[in-house]
Design an enzyme around this catalytic site. Structure first.
Site, PDB file in Angstrom:
ATOM      1  N   LEU A  73      34.432   4.880 -54.744  1.00  0.00           N
ATOM      2  CA  LEU A  73      34.807   4.946 -53.340  1.00  0.00           C
ATOM      3  C   LEU A  73      36.130   5.697 -53.246  1.00  0.00           C
ATOM      4  CD1 LEU A  73      34.202   1.322 -51.942  1.00  0.00           C
ATOM      5  CD2 LEU A  73      32.754   3.336 -51.602  1.00  0.00           C
ATOM      6  N   ASP A  74      36.310   6.452 -52.166  1.00  0.00           N
ATOM      7  CA  ASP A  74      37.596   7.094 -51.935  1.00  0.00           C
ATOM      8  C   ASP A  74      38.693   6.032 -51.868  1.00  0.00           C
ATOM      9  OD1 ASP A  74      36.354   9.529 -51.779  1.00  0.00           O
ATOM     10  OD2 ASP A  74      36.332   9.605 -49.593  1.00  0.00           O
ATOM     11  N   THR A  75      39.891   6.423 -52.235  1.00  0.00           N
ATOM     12  CA  THR A  75      41.017   5.489 -52.247  1.00  0.00           C
ATOM     13  C   THR A  75      41.190   4.775 -50.908  1.00  0.00           C
ATOM     14  OG1 THR A  75      42.187   6.784 -53.932  1.00  0.00           O
ATOM     15  CG2 THR A  75      43.523   5.299 -52.566  1.00  0.00           C
ATOM     16  N   THR A  77      38.994   4.225 -48.556  1.00  0.00           N
ATOM     17  CA  THR A  77      37.800   3.522 -48.078  1.00  0.00           C
ATOM     18  C   THR A  77      37.741   2.135 -48.704  1.00  0.00           C
ATOM     19  OG1 THR A  77      36.592   5.606 -47.874  1.00  0.00           O
ATOM     20  CG2 THR A  77      35.284   3.588 -47.912  1.00  0.00           C
ATOM     21  N   HIS A 171      32.909  12.530 -49.004  1.00  0.00           N
ATOM     22  CA  HIS A 171      33.411  12.542 -47.623  1.00  0.00           C
ATOM     23  C   HIS A 171      32.291  12.667 -46.593  1.00  0.00           C
ATOM     24  CE1 HIS A 171      37.834  13.820 -48.725  1.00  0.00           C
ATOM     25  NE2 HIS A 171      37.433  12.726 -49.351  1.00  0.00           N
TER      26      HIS A 171
END
Length: 234
Positions: A73-75, A77, A171
């Site tokens: 997961l993105d930081t 999120t 994204h």
């Protein structure tokens, strides 16, 4: 170079391992964990990460091999993140992801209100390099990306959307929400800077094991505060 799914070989910083766990465990078995990753905590080590989920791996398992991130997961999120405690669990989970058999549901608080109550976004995504760094754009030369969505709530110029990601592009949720005309609150890359944290949650994850594994993550505090402020009764 670290490959997707492989654990970094460097030892975790002891100071991190001594701190209380910054995450809630949503599901646990001998082969897998699903944690509620907080917003702002990186999944893996990187040049800009001061702490990451991998720093707490020694507390998750004392086996010689593993754990491993089954995906990322993105930081910024928050929400459901799968960690494999056994190698076969890693192989099986990544096979489900590759085959598109994992059901991934996200919640996003966005600016504005979509014209419809529900819909689908089918726009290929391409990663490009810009003077300010890399970003993802909608481009027919990119990889296929498909998101179905429905509006759960709207008030005060904001809406809560439920997004089902049919593909898993970088994204994807952020770009698709922006192309819908409703950028995610706190998204300074694909929307206007507003000084807030990103309001994006990996809400629910379904893994088709036998029996199936289902995990649901609650909204992070900053996202919940916004929803409560606009009158959401969740």
């Amino acid at each position: 170079m670290q490959r997707h799914g492989e654990r970094q070989e460097t030892a975790p910083t002891p100071a991190f391992a001594d701190l209380p766990r910054p995450y809630e465990t949503l599901y646990e078995s001998p082969r897998l964990l699903v944690i509620n990753k907080p917003a702002g905590l990186a999944s893996h080590a990187g040049p800009s990460a001061t702490a990451c989920v991998e720093d707490w791996f020694p507390l998750m398992s004392r086996r010689r091999d593993g754990p491993w991130l089954a995906h990322r997961l993105d930081t910024d999120t928050a929400g459901c993140l799968v960690i494999a405690l056994r190698k076969q669990g890693l192989i099986d989970t990544q096979a489900f992801f590759a085959a598109g058999r994992v059901r991934k549901t996200y919640w996003a608080v966005v600016k504005g209100t979509p014209d419809a109550a529900a819909g689908e976004i089918d726009l290929p995504l391409l990663r490009v390099t810009t003077p300010g760094g890399w970003k993802v754009i909608a481009d027919k030369k990119g990889k296929p990306a498909r998101t179905t969505w429905r509006r759960l709530f709207s008030s005060g110029g904001l809406s809560l959307l439920e997004l089902t990601l049919r593909t898993g592009r970088t994204h994807q949720a952020r770009v698709h929400c922006a192309t819908l005309g409703t950028p995610i609150v706190g998204d300074s890359v694909y929307g206007a800077p507003d000084g807030q944290k990103l309001h994006l949650l990996s809400r629910e994850l379904h893994l088709p094991f036998t029996p199936p594994i289902d995990a649901i993550a609650p909204p992070p505090p900053h996202m919940l505060a916004t929803l409560n402020r606009i009158g959401w009764q969740g």
